[in-house]
Design a protein around this motif. Structure first.
Motif, PDB file in Angstrom:
ATOM      1  N   ASP A   1     -28.787 -13.328  10.310  1.00 45.94           N
ATOM      2  CA  ASP A   1     -29.003 -12.021   9.682  1.00 45.94           C
ATOM      3  C   ASP A   1     -30.373 -11.898   9.031  1.00 45.94           C
ATOM      4  O   ASP A   1     -30.758 -10.813   8.608  1.00 45.94           O
ATOM      5  N   ALA A   2     -31.109 -12.986   8.929  1.00 49.92           N
ATOM      6  CA  ALA A   2     -32.456 -12.963   8.347  1.00 49.92           C
ATOM      7  C   ALA A   2     -33.457 -12.622   9.456  1.00 49.92           C
ATOM      8  O   ALA A   2     -33.610 -13.384  10.407  1.00 49.92           O
ATOM      9  N   ARG A   3     -34.104 -11.470   9.338  1.00 51.25           N
ATOM     10  CA  ARG A   3     -35.019 -10.986  10.372  1.00 51.25           C
ATOM     11  C   ARG A   3     -36.442 -10.993   9.838  1.00 51.25           C
ATOM     12  O   ARG A   3     -36.679 -10.795   8.643  1.00 51.25           O
ATOM     13  N   TRP A   4     -37.405 -11.198  10.750  1.00 48.07           N
ATOM     14  CA  TRP A   4     -38.819 -11.170  10.352  1.00 48.07           C
ATOM     15  C   TRP A   4     -39.092  -9.876   9.588  1.00 48.07           C
ATOM     16  O   TRP A   4     -38.646  -8.803   9.970  1.00 48.07           O
ATOM     17  N   GLY A   5     -39.825 -10.024   8.489  1.00 47.62           N
ATOM     18  CA  GLY A   5     -40.214  -8.870   7.688  1.00 47.62           C
ATOM     19  C   GLY A   5     -39.266  -8.540   6.551  1.00 47.62           C
ATOM     20  O   GLY A   5     -39.570  -7.673   5.733  1.00 47.62           O
ATOM     21  N   MET A   6     -38.119  -9.215   6.449  1.00 44.05           N
ATOM     22  CA  MET A   6     -37.185  -8.946   5.346  1.00 44.05           C
ATOM     23  C   MET A   6     -37.854  -9.247   4.011  1.00 44.05           C
ATOM     24  O   MET A   6     -38.709 -10.116   3.909  1.00 44.05           O
ATOM     25  N   THR A   7     -37.424  -8.538   2.986  1.00 42.75           N
ATOM     26  CA  THR A   7     -37.951  -8.743   1.638  1.00 42.75           C
ATOM     27  C   THR A   7     -37.090  -9.753   0.879  1.00 42.75           C
ATOM     28  O   THR A   7     -35.988 -10.108   1.311  1.00 42.75           O
ATOM     29  N   ALA A   8     -37.579 -10.168  -0.288  1.00 39.99           N
ATOM     30  CA  ALA A   8     -36.823 -11.094  -1.140  1.00 39.99           C
ATOM     31  C   ALA A   8     -35.493 -10.467  -1.551  1.00 39.99           C
ATOM     32  O   ALA A   8     -34.469 -11.150  -1.601  1.00 39.99           O
ATOM     33  N   GLU A   9     -35.501  -9.175  -1.829  1.00 39.75           N
ATOM     34  CA  GLU A   9     -34.269  -8.486  -2.216  1.00 39.75           C
ATOM     35  C   GLU A   9     -33.239  -8.549  -1.084  1.00 39.75           C
ATOM     36  O   GLU A   9     -32.057  -8.821  -1.315  1.00 39.75           O
ATOM     37  N   GLU A  10     -33.690  -8.332   0.137  1.00 43.48           N
ATOM     38  CA  GLU A  10     -32.781  -8.408   1.281  1.00 43.48           C
ATOM     39  C   GLU A  10     -32.257  -9.832   1.478  1.00 43.48           C
ATOM     40  O   GLU A  10     -31.095 -10.037   1.812  1.00 43.48           O
ATOM     41  N   LEU A  11     -33.125 -10.836   1.275  1.00 43.84           N
ATOM     42  CA  LEU A  11     -32.679 -12.230   1.386  1.00 43.84           C
ATOM     43  C   LEU A  11     -31.653 -12.560   0.318  1.00 43.84           C
ATOM     44  O   LEU A  11     -30.734 -13.344   0.547  1.00 43.84           O
ATOM     45  N   GLY A  12     -31.811 -11.976  -0.862  1.00 40.98           N
ATOM     46  CA  GLY A  12     -30.851 -12.190  -1.948  1.00 40.98           C
ATOM     47  C   GLY A  12     -29.446 -11.783  -1.541  1.00 40.98           C
ATOM     48  O   GLY A  12     -28.466 -12.404  -1.960  1.00 40.98           O
ATOM     49  N   ARG A  13     -29.333 -10.753  -0.684  1.00 45.53           N
ATOM     50  CA  ARG A  13     -28.020 -10.327  -0.187  1.00 45.53           C
ATOM     51  C   ARG A  13     -27.408 -11.375   0.741  1.00 45.53           C
ATOM     52  O   ARG A  13     -26.218 -11.349   1.004  1.00 45.53           O
ATOM     53  N   LEU A  14     -28.253 -12.294   1.238  1.00 46.77           N
ATOM     54  CA  LEU A  14     -27.756 -13.396   2.069  1.00 46.77           C
ATOM     55  C   LEU A  14     -27.482 -14.636   1.234  1.00 46.77           C
ATOM     56  O   LEU A  14     -27.347 -15.737   1.756  1.00 46.77           O
ATOM     57  N   SER A  15     -27.438 -14.474  -0.094  1.00 55.63           N
ATOM     58  CA  SER A  15     -27.167 -15.559  -1.055  1.00 55.63           C
ATOM     59  C   SER A  15     -28.283 -16.591  -1.109  1.00 55.63           C
ATOM     60  O   SER A  15     -28.045 -17.749  -1.442  1.00 55.63           O
ATOM     61  N   ALA A  16     -29.508 -16.196  -0.786  1.00 52.36           N
ATOM     62  CA  ALA A  16     -30.652 -17.104  -0.902  1.00 52.36           C
ATOM     63  C   ALA A  16     -31.199 -17.026  -2.329  1.00 52.36           C
ATOM     64  O   ALA A  16     -31.344 -15.944  -2.886  1.00 52.36           O
ATOM     65  N   GLN A  17     -31.496 -18.195  -2.901  1.00 50.60           N
ATOM     66  CA  GLN A  17     -32.012 -18.286  -4.267  1.00 50.60           C
ATOM     67  C   GLN A  17     -33.474 -18.717  -4.245  1.00 50.60           C
ATOM     68  O   GLN A  17     -33.857 -19.584  -3.455  1.00 50.60           O
ATOM     69  N   LYS A  18     -34.283 -18.138  -5.133  1.00 47.98           N
ATOM     70  CA  LYS A  18     -35.711 -18.471  -5.187  1.00 47.98           C
ATOM     71  C   LYS A  18     -35.907 -19.905  -5.685  1.00 47.98           C
ATOM     72  O   LYS A  18     -35.219 -20.359  -6.599  1.00 47.98           O
ATOM     73  N   ILE A  19     -36.857 -20.597  -5.060  1.00 49.51           N
ATOM     74  CA  ILE A  19     -37.215 -21.960  -5.463  1.00 49.51           C
ATOM     75  C   ILE A  19     -38.481 -21.892  -6.299  1.00 49.51           C
ATOM     76  O   ILE A  19     -39.412 -21.138  -5.985  1.00 49.51           O
ATOM     77  N   ASP A  20     -38.552 -22.682  -7.355  1.00 50.20           N
ATOM     78  CA  ASP A  20     -39.727 -22.732  -8.217  1.00 50.20           C
ATOM     79  C   ASP A  20     -40.941 -23.165  -7.394  1.00 50.20           C
ATOM     80  O   ASP A  20     -40.941 -24.254  -6.815  1.00 50.20           O
ATOM     81  N   PRO A  21     -41.998 -22.326  -7.319  1.00 52.97           N
ATOM     82  CA  PRO A  21     -43.158 -22.671  -6.498  1.00 52.97           C
ATOM     83  C   PRO A  21     -43.918 -23.906  -6.976  1.00 52.97           C
ATOM     84  O   PRO A  21     -44.665 -24.509  -6.207  1.00 52.97           O
ATOM     85  N   ASP A  22     -43.717 -24.299  -8.234  1.00 55.32           N
ATOM     86  CA  ASP A  22     -44.390 -25.498  -8.737  1.00 55.32           C
ATOM     87  C   ASP A  22     -43.661 -26.781  -8.349  1.00 55.32           C
ATOM     88  O   ASP A  22     -44.187 -27.872  -8.520  1.00 55.32           O
ATOM     89  N   ASP A  23     -42.456 -26.653  -7.824  1.00 50.59           N
ATOM     90  CA  ASP A  23     -41.679 -27.824  -7.398  1.00 50.59           C
ATOM     91  C   ASP A  23     -41.903 -28.032  -5.904  1.00 50.59           C
ATOM     92  O   ASP A  23     -41.098 -27.625  -5.086  1.00 50.59           O
ATOM     93  N   GLN A  24     -43.032 -28.677  -5.556  1.00 53.99           N
ATOM     94  CA  GLN A  24     -43.377 -28.810  -4.137  1.00 53.99           C
ATOM     95  C   GLN A  24     -42.395 -29.680  -3.369  1.00 53.99           C
ATOM     96  O   GLN A  24     -42.372 -29.669  -2.150  1.00 53.99           O
ATOM     97  N   PHE A  25     -41.548 -30.432  -4.062  1.00 55.80           N
ATOM     98  CA  PHE A  25     -40.540 -31.218  -3.364  1.00 55.80           C
ATOM     99  C   PHE A  25     -39.190 -30.513  -3.374  1.00 55.80           C
ATOM    100  O   PHE A  25     -38.201 -31.060  -2.907  1.00 55.80           O
ATOM    101  N   GLY A  26     -39.153 -29.277  -3.879  1.00 57.65           N
ATOM    102  CA  GLY A  26     -37.939 -28.478  -3.859  1.00 57.65           C
ATOM    103  C   GLY A  26     -37.768 -27.745  -2.538  1.00 57.65           C
ATOM    104  O   GLY A  26     -36.751 -27.107  -2.317  1.00 57.65           O
TER     105      GLY A  26
END
Length: 182
Positions: free
Chosen positions: A38-63
């Motif tokens: 269901d994740a298509r090229w061009g989707m926004t962060a808000e749309e990904l959130g509907r797929l239960s995706a959580q943001k990863i801390d950008p400073d945690d390069q091993f995350g």
């Protein structure tokens, strides 16, 4: 040449051309996906959130898996069978997806099985190569079409299936090069 022999020669040529075109189409396999599920090229962060995706801390390069990603905006989720999925955004739009298979002591066997599965689905790969990253040998098998690249990688006890929106990836690289040149 008689009319009969001209017609039969023309018919044979048309049949052969049709067979050649059919064979080439069969070799190409299915078109590559433009995203993943269901994740298509061009989707926004808000749309990904509907797929239960959580943001990863950008400073945690091993995350996240792509340790060399510059200016990352990464979201993560999981499949029903426990594989981790990472979604990478550029310009507020989805452009890369990592499917991370669990650590596996039989990684070469899993990789071979996946190469066979992807070849059966998409046709022969465009290229395969090895590279060394952080002292680890990483093997790549790559399928591409005009829109998407699928890069199956293994090394360091992991198997990654990486889907990339080729146009957005190229735009990101161009922007990063411009930034460095200023």
């Amino acid at each position: 040449m008689t009319a009969w022999s001209f017609r039969s020669s023309f018919a044979i040529a048309v049949v052969l051309l049709g067979l050649l075109l059919w064979w080439q189409a069969a070799q190409a396999g299915a078109p590559l996906p433009q995203g993943l599920g269901d994740a298509r090229w061009g989707m926004t962060a808000e749309e990904l959130g509907r797929l239960s995706a959580q943001k990863i801390d950008p400073d945690d390069q091993f995350g996240y898996a792509e340790h060399l990603e510059q200016e990352p905006e990464v979201y993560a989720g999981a499949t029903a069978d426990g594989k981790r999925i990472e979604y990478y955004l550029y310009g507020k739009a989805l452009y890369k997806v990592f499917i991370i298979h669990a650590r596996n002591q039989r990684e070469p066997e899993l990789y071979r099985q996946m190469v066979q599965r992807l070849t059966a689905t998409y046709g022969p790969s465009q290229r395969a190569y090895d590279e060394t990253v952080f002292g680890l040998k990483i093997t790549h098998t790559v399928w591409e079409d005009a829109v998407t690249q699928v890069d199956l990688r293994f090394g360091g006890s992991f198997v990654f299936e990486v889907h990339v929106d080729r146009a957005r990836a190229a735009a990101k690289q161009t922007a990063l090069k411009r930034k460095k040149s200023i």
